[in-house]
Design a protein around this motif. Structure first.
Motif, PDB file in Angstrom:
ATOM      1  N   LEU A   1       0.810  -1.218   0.000  1.00 46.44           N
ATOM      2  CA  LEU A   1       0.000   0.000   0.000  1.00 46.44           C
ATOM      3  C   LEU A   1       0.840   1.265   0.000  1.00 46.44           C
ATOM      4  CD1 LEU A   1      -2.944  -0.820   2.454  1.00 46.44           C
ATOM      5  CD2 LEU A   1      -3.090  -0.370   0.002  1.00 46.44           C
ATOM      6  N   THR A   2       1.859   1.303   0.842  1.00 44.74           N
ATOM      7  CA  THR A   2       2.620   2.546   0.987  1.00 44.74           C
ATOM      8  C   THR A   2       3.326   2.937  -0.309  1.00 44.74           C
ATOM      9  OG1 THR A   2       4.499   1.281   1.884  1.00 44.74           O
ATOM     10  CG2 THR A   2       2.952   2.237   3.471  1.00 44.74           C
ATOM     11  N   LYS A   3       3.798   1.960  -1.056  1.00 40.01           N
ATOM     12  CA  LYS A   3       4.428   2.286  -2.342  1.00 40.01           C
ATOM     13  C   LYS A   3       3.380   2.729  -3.371  1.00 40.01           C
ATOM     14  CE  LYS A   3       8.858  -0.013  -2.346  1.00 40.01           C
ATOM     15  NZ  LYS A   3       9.886  -0.586  -3.248  1.00 40.01           N
ATOM     16  N   ALA A   4       2.234   2.068  -3.353  1.00 37.77           N
ATOM     17  CA  ALA A   4       1.208   2.379  -4.338  1.00 37.77           C
ATOM     18  C   ALA A   4       0.665   3.794  -4.178  1.00 37.77           C
ATOM     19  CB  ALA A   4       0.070   1.366  -4.239  1.00 37.77           C
ATOM     20  N   VAL A   5       0.599   4.302  -2.919  1.00 41.51           N
ATOM     21  CA  VAL A   5       0.047   5.645  -2.690  1.00 41.51           C
ATOM     22  C   VAL A   5       1.139   6.696  -2.573  1.00 41.51           C
ATOM     23  CG1 VAL A   5      -2.022   4.728  -1.609  1.00 41.51           C
ATOM     24  CG2 VAL A   5      -0.048   5.313  -0.182  1.00 41.51           C
ATOM     25  N   GLY A   6       2.397   6.289  -2.784  1.00 36.76           N
ATOM     26  CA  GLY A   6       3.496   7.246  -2.811  1.00 36.76           C
ATOM     27  C   GLY A   6       4.006   7.675  -1.449  1.00 36.76           C
ATOM     28  N   GLN A   7       3.729   6.910  -0.376  1.00 30.73           N
ATOM     29  CA  GLN A   7       4.229   7.268   0.945  1.00 30.73           C
ATOM     30  C   GLN A   7       5.715   6.954   1.100  1.00 30.73           C
ATOM     31  OE1 GLN A   7       1.626   5.188   3.664  1.00 30.73           O
ATOM     32  NE2 GLN A   7       0.163   6.888   3.752  1.00 30.73           N
ATOM     33  N   VAL A   8       6.203   5.995   0.341  1.00 37.52           N
ATOM     34  CA  VAL A   8       7.628   5.652   0.313  1.00 37.52           C
ATOM     35  C   VAL A   8       8.070   5.662  -1.150  1.00 37.52           C
ATOM     36  CG1 VAL A   8       7.507   4.289   2.428  1.00 37.52           C
ATOM     37  CG2 VAL A   8       7.161   3.176   0.213  1.00 37.52           C
ATOM     38  N   PRO A   9       9.369   5.816  -1.411  1.00 37.44           N
ATOM     39  CA  PRO A   9       9.855   5.854  -2.796  1.00 37.44           C
ATOM     40  C   PRO A   9       9.421   4.620  -3.587  1.00 37.44           C
ATOM     41  CG  PRO A   9      11.583   6.538  -1.296  1.00 37.44           C
ATOM     42  CD  PRO A   9      10.463   6.042  -0.430  1.00 37.44           C
TER      43      PRO A   9
ATOM     44  N   GLY B   1      -4.723   7.009  -4.836  1.00 39.30           N
ATOM     45  CA  GLY B   1      -4.741   7.727  -3.566  1.00 39.30           C
ATOM     46  C   GLY B   1      -5.368   6.905  -2.449  1.00 39.30           C
ATOM     47  N   GLN B   2      -5.203   7.411  -1.223  1.00 39.02           N
ATOM     48  CA  GLN B   2      -5.761   6.720  -0.074  1.00 39.02           C
ATOM     49  C   GLN B   2      -7.279   6.806  -0.040  1.00 39.02           C
ATOM     50  OE1 GLN B   2      -2.602   8.666   2.680  1.00 39.02           O
ATOM     51  NE2 GLN B   2      -3.262   6.845   3.785  1.00 39.02           N
ATOM     52  N   ASP B   3      -7.842   7.731  -0.803  1.00 41.07           N
ATOM     53  CA  ASP B   3      -9.291   7.864  -0.844  1.00 41.07           C
ATOM     54  C   ASP B   3      -9.916   7.041  -1.972  1.00 41.07           C
ATOM     55  OD1 ASP B   3      -8.163   9.308  -2.895  1.00 41.07           O
ATOM     56  OD2 ASP B   3      -9.508  11.039  -2.694  1.00 41.07           O
ATOM     57  N   SER B   4      -9.113   6.227  -2.656  1.00 47.93           N
ATOM     58  CA  SER B   4      -9.608   5.457  -3.795  1.00 47.93           C
ATOM     59  C   SER B   4     -10.203   4.132  -3.338  1.00 47.93           C
ATOM     60  CB  SER B   4      -8.478   5.188  -4.794  1.00 47.93           C
ATOM     61  OG  SER B   4      -7.526   4.298  -4.246  1.00 47.93           O
ATOM     62  N   VAL B   5     -11.037   3.571  -4.186  1.00 49.15           N
ATOM     63  CA  VAL B   5     -11.634   2.280  -3.904  1.00 49.15           C
ATOM     64  C   VAL B   5     -10.580   1.184  -3.900  1.00 49.15           C
ATOM     65  CG1 VAL B   5     -12.170   1.824  -6.336  1.00 49.15           C
ATOM     66  CG2 VAL B   5     -13.518   0.719  -4.556  1.00 49.15           C
ATOM     67  N   TYR B   6      -9.492   1.386  -4.651  1.00 51.96           N
ATOM     68  CA  TYR B   6      -8.435   0.375  -4.719  1.00 51.96           C
ATOM     69  C   TYR B   6      -7.699   0.278  -3.386  1.00 51.96           C
ATOM     70  CZ  TYR B   6      -9.546   1.831  -9.434  1.00 51.96           C
ATOM     71  OH  TYR B   6     -10.227   2.180 -10.572  1.00 51.96           O
ATOM     72  N   TYR B   7      -7.413   1.417  -2.799  1.00 49.46           N
ATOM     73  CA  TYR B   7      -6.747   1.429  -1.495  1.00 49.46           C
ATOM     74  C   TYR B   7      -7.633   0.751  -0.454  1.00 49.46           C
ATOM     75  CZ  TYR B   7      -4.343   3.212   2.666  1.00 49.46           C
ATOM     76  OH  TYR B   7      -3.675   3.313   3.870  1.00 49.46           O
ATOM     77  N   SER B   8      -8.915   1.095  -0.442  1.00 47.58           N
ATOM     78  CA  SER B   8      -9.806   0.540   0.575  1.00 47.58           C
ATOM     79  C   SER B   8      -9.990  -0.961   0.393  1.00 47.58           C
ATOM     80  CB  SER B   8     -11.153   1.256   0.532  1.00 47.58           C
ATOM     81  OG  SER B   8     -11.781   1.071  -0.722  1.00 47.58           O
ATOM     82  N   MET B   9     -10.012  -1.449  -0.846  1.00 47.47           N
ATOM     83  CA  MET B   9     -10.176  -2.885  -1.078  1.00 47.47           C
ATOM     84  C   MET B   9      -8.948  -3.666  -0.613  1.00 47.47           C
ATOM     85  SD  MET B   9     -12.075  -2.956  -4.822  1.00 47.47           S
ATOM     86  CE  MET B   9     -12.072  -4.743  -4.931  1.00 47.47           C
ATOM     87  N   ILE B  10      -7.755  -3.176  -0.962  1.00 45.91           N
ATOM     88  CA  ILE B  10      -6.539  -3.873  -0.528  1.00 45.91           C
ATOM     89  C   ILE B  10      -6.416  -3.816   0.986  1.00 45.91           C
ATOM     90  CG2 ILE B  10      -4.015  -3.874  -0.651  1.00 45.91           C
ATOM     91  CD1 ILE B  10      -4.220  -2.821  -3.499  1.00 45.91           C
TER      92      ILE B  10
END
Length: 823
Positions: free
Chosen positions: A199-207, A215-224
């Motif tokens: 998750l953190t790589k996908a939303v850009g929290q880490v390189p 984004g963290q507000d996306s349905v993809y983030y919430s599903m994972i």
């Protein structure tokens, strides 16, 4: 080479007035100057998609769209302008352009626009049930849509940045292991799920070298995140597979730059359920300039043109045609006449607002159709007979005469000999290759239906001498290559990518690839009494293993299900299906090859690369040509008859202002360089000379060559197929500098002119002027223009003798583009 010849070549190049030169475009038809006006509201035709909605469980939802079609075929997205209501709101609720379940039951989604109404049936079931998220069904599609498992990222053969998953998710079990079991708790963190690298790589929290994916507000983030919080468990049982993918609307004709049209994607599963996968599909376009599409399926119109937009979900890829037109384009559709080909070609041209060129002259038609059907040029007598015929149907009568000639069969035997790679080698004797070619030629000469011919070929057993068709299995011994070749030659499908992973640009999976290969794994060969002959037989043993799962593959038709072949020759079972109505690929593929031969470009091009991401430019024509071939019981002479009698085939090669930029919709004739074998035969014909090829008598034509190993420098230079692969691209008609130099300096022109003594024969009973006319008719199927005749007669008078002058002109004509090209 005489210096005067070079002067004459330059002179003729500047004088030839055929359509090959940089002709001025035909003037626009003054009848099309009227500006089309938008039709009234009553002239609009409303459509809504999908045509039915089935919601299952609380997570389910369905997007919907509406569009109207104007009388001029332009479509308008009116989803946001239409009024959407439910007949009974207790069963569902509408949010934006989505319908969500509320309670079990049946109702209707009603679309009202412009005084028209469409009612879409809705069924809701298991609305109180919430299914757990599935890794294969829910998480892997997110990885695909986000680009994580593409070939440029972690789906590469060696992965990326230490993390590898299967290309487009073809191995979900292996992907689950790599996501959840590699590098301990770093990739997934079940104690603190939101700290998982997934998750953190996908939303850009880490390189992340792939950048921010969502984004963290996306349905993809919430599903994972939900899947991780629930323990990232593996699927207890394999979820149902996707049986098919639908995209709506079926076609869009968009007017005006920056106009938009949204698309939705719906997956149909093997258990009968459906799912809106618009936000889980990866959308693509093959023409970003004309029709760009974003990740949500919204197409934005750009420059005038046509595009094919596609959606990929799991192993399925589907696409739809999008036409983009300028706003306020002045156009009035001409009346469409002619046969079914002209109706379908004309319909597409009208949609594109393109005017077709006029018909070619009788002289152009005579030369064009004679070359295409027989591979030869019309003789002087044939020219005089045709040009003197005043009958209205003389073109149709000419086509019938040409189709009855043996040269027609020889051309198609040659074309299929190239595809079947007929040539001698260390494993195929010259005698076998010769007999194989003779079998092929005889089948075409007897007008054996193509489906019957293919069944005999693919199910052949016995000796390579006694049953020449068995050589098909002697030329290629590898099981996988045999399967690939059958798919490419007889269905126009390239399955090679699916050998290592699911095809990234088509619907074929590894299961499809190895299941189809299982039809060929029991074919054996053994020695015959004659050491040059082999015997092909069915071993009734041998299997194909899936390289990932290790499972023994049950024979499976491409795009179909496993087949029980117990006690049968698997090849015979496959050949029966291949040529049956159940297989949608055989008839359309063969018909497309025939179409491409006569029109210069297939509706699908290349003709042996038919896939979702390389769609036909005219889908209706593509299907109808295949349907006609079936209707004619695979007598492709009748299909040739239809094509050559069509206005589309008989058009001029000179474009007009409306169609000048079009190259794929048959608005004008495509200028084509004559293929190598036919080119050599034409040169020999007009120079009255003979060639000698191995195994054939003196004077045999190059198209009659049986063995692919037999060739000449001329044939190689002009792109003869080496017959090393089944690819249609092996035979090239692209012009090159070496071809020009060979015609200028080689023995194929000047030597043949001297050897054939054609000019001597002409001058026996003709004046120099008459000889000039006859040379033009002999080579170009026309008389010289007044300007050409004036200049060339002056050149003849300046020559040491009329003979030398005419020979120089003869040489220059053979080097001209008008002679080398069919136009």
């Amino acid at each position: 080479m005489r210096l005067q010849s070079l002067v004459l070549l330059t002179l003729i190049a500047s004088l030839l007035t055929c359509s090959l030169r940089a002709a001025e475009p035909e003037p626009a038809n003054t009848a099309v100057a009227a500006k089309s006006t938008p039709p009234s509201e009553s002239g609009l035709q409303l459509s809504a998609f999908p045509e039915s909605i089935d919601l299952t469980t609380s997570r389910d939802y369905q997007s919907f769209i509406a569009l109207v079609k104007r009388p001029d075929d332009v479509t308008l997205d009116v989803t946001d302008k239409a009024n959407w209501t439910l007949a009974n709101e207790q069963f569902g609720r509408i949010e934006g352009n989505q319908l969500l379940p509320v309670a079990d039951g049946e109702t209707e989604l009603i679309c009202d626009y412009g005084g028209q109404q469409i009612r879409i049936p809705v069924k809701v079931s298991r609305s109180s049930e919430t299914l757990p998220l599935s890794f294969e069904k829910d998480i892997v599609p997110i990885l695909t849509r986000s680009g994580c498992n593409t070939g440029s990222c972690h789906g590469a053969a060696r992965g990326k940045d230490g993390f590898m998953i299967s290309l487009f998710g073809y191995d979900p079990n292996g992907d689950y292991h790599r996501v959840t079991r590699e590098i301990g708790m770093r990739r997934i963190n079940l104690a603190v799920p939101q700290e998982s690298l997934l998750l953190t790589k996908a939303v850009g929290q880490v390189p992340h070298s792939g950048g921010k994916l969502f984004g963290q507000d996306s349905v993809y983030y919430s599903m994972i995140l939900e899947w991780l919080r629930n323990g990232a468990v593996a699927d207890a049982t394999a979820p149902p597979k996707v049986a098919s993918l639908d995209i709506f609307p079926p076609q869009a004709v968009i007017e005006g730059r920056d106009s938009t049209q949204r698309f939705i994607a719906i997956a149909h599963y093997e258990d009968g359920t459906t799912r809106d996968v618009t936000n889980l599909s990866a959308f693509m376009t093959n023409n970003e300039t004309s029709a760009a599409i974003d990740q949500d399926g919204l197409v934005t119109a750009g420059a005038r043109g046509e595009a094919f937009v596609m959606a990929r979900f799991e192993t399925k890829t589907e696409g739809r045609q999008v036409l983009v037109l300028p706003k306020d384009l002045q156009y009035e559709a001409p009346e469409i006449t002619g046969n079914y080909i002209d109706q379908l070609v004309g319909k597409k041209l009208n949609q594109l607002r393109i005017l077709p060129s006029g018909l070619c002259t009788d002289e152009e038609f005579l030369r064009r159709v004679t070359i295409d059907i027989t591979g030869q040029l019309p003789t002087e007598d044939e020219y005089s007979t045709f040009m003197g015929d005043t009958a209205e149907d003389k073109r149709a009568a000419l086509i019938e005469r040409l189709l009855s000639r043996k040269e027609f069969s020889e051309i198609w035997a040659m074309k299929f000999a190239q595809l079947l790679m007929i040539k001698s080698s260390n494993q195929v004797s010259y005698k076998s290759a010769f007999l194989y070619n003779q079998w092929l030629t005889d089948n075409f000469a007897r007008n054996v239906p193509l489906d019957q011919m293919v069944r005999e070929l693919l199910g052949a057993t016995g000796g390579t001498f006694s049953n020449p068709a068995t050589n098909y299995y002697q030329i290629e011994l590898d099981t996988l290559k045999r399967a690939e070749n059958v798919a490419q030659v007889f269905m126009g499908i390239r399955t090679q990518c699916a050998q290592c992973h699911n095809h990234p640009l088509d619907r074929w999976t590894m299961d499809d690839y190895y299941g189809f290969a299982a039809f060929f794994c029991q074919t054996g060969t053994k020695n015959a009494e004659d050491y040059r002959e082999k015997i092909v037989y069915d071993r009734r043993s041998g299997e194909v293993k899936h390289p990932v799962s290790g499972a023994t593959m049950v024979p499976q038709f491409l795009g179909g299900k496993p087949v029980d072949t117990k006690g049968q020759d698997r090849r015979v079972v496959m050949a029966e299906w291949l040529t049956s109505a159940e297989n949608p690929y055989f008839s359309t593929s063969i018909a497309n090859r025939v179409w491409a031969h006569f029109m210069g470009v297939g509706t699908v091009d290349p003709v042996d690369d038919i896939r979702v991401s390389n769609p036909p430019t005219n889908p209706e024509l593509f299907r109808e040509l295949g349907n006609k071939l079936v209707e004619y019981n695979f007598d492709f002479r009748q299909l040739v008859r239809d094509i050559c009698n069509s206005q589309a085939y008989q058009r001029s090669a000179t474009p007009n202002e409306s169609n000048r930029s079009d190259t794929r919709n048959y608005a004008y004739a495509v200028v084509r360089r004559i293929p190598a074998e036919m080119m050599l035969d034409c040169v020999s014909q007009v120079t009255n000379t003979n060639e000698k090829f191995r195994g054939l008598p003196l004077g045999a034509r190059a198209v009659q060559i049986a063995d692919g190993q037999t060739s000449t420098y001329f044939l190689d230079t002009f792109g003869r197929a080496p017959r090393e692969t089944v690819c249609d691209c092996e035979a090239s008609t692209d012009p090159s500098l070496s071809q020009a130099l060979h015609l200028l300096n080689g023995s194929s022109t000047n030597g043949k002119i001297t050897q054939g003594k054609v000019v001597d024969e002409l001058l026996k009973d003709s004046t120099a002027e008459q000889g000039l006319d006859r040379l033009y008719i002999r080579c170009l199927s026309r008389y010289p223009t007044e300007a050409e005749k004036s200049e060339l007669l002056a050149a003849i008078n300046a020559s040491p003798s009329p003979k030398e002058g005419l020979e120089d002109i003869f040489w220059a004509i053979l080097n001209s583009r008008e002679f080398v090209f069919n136009h």
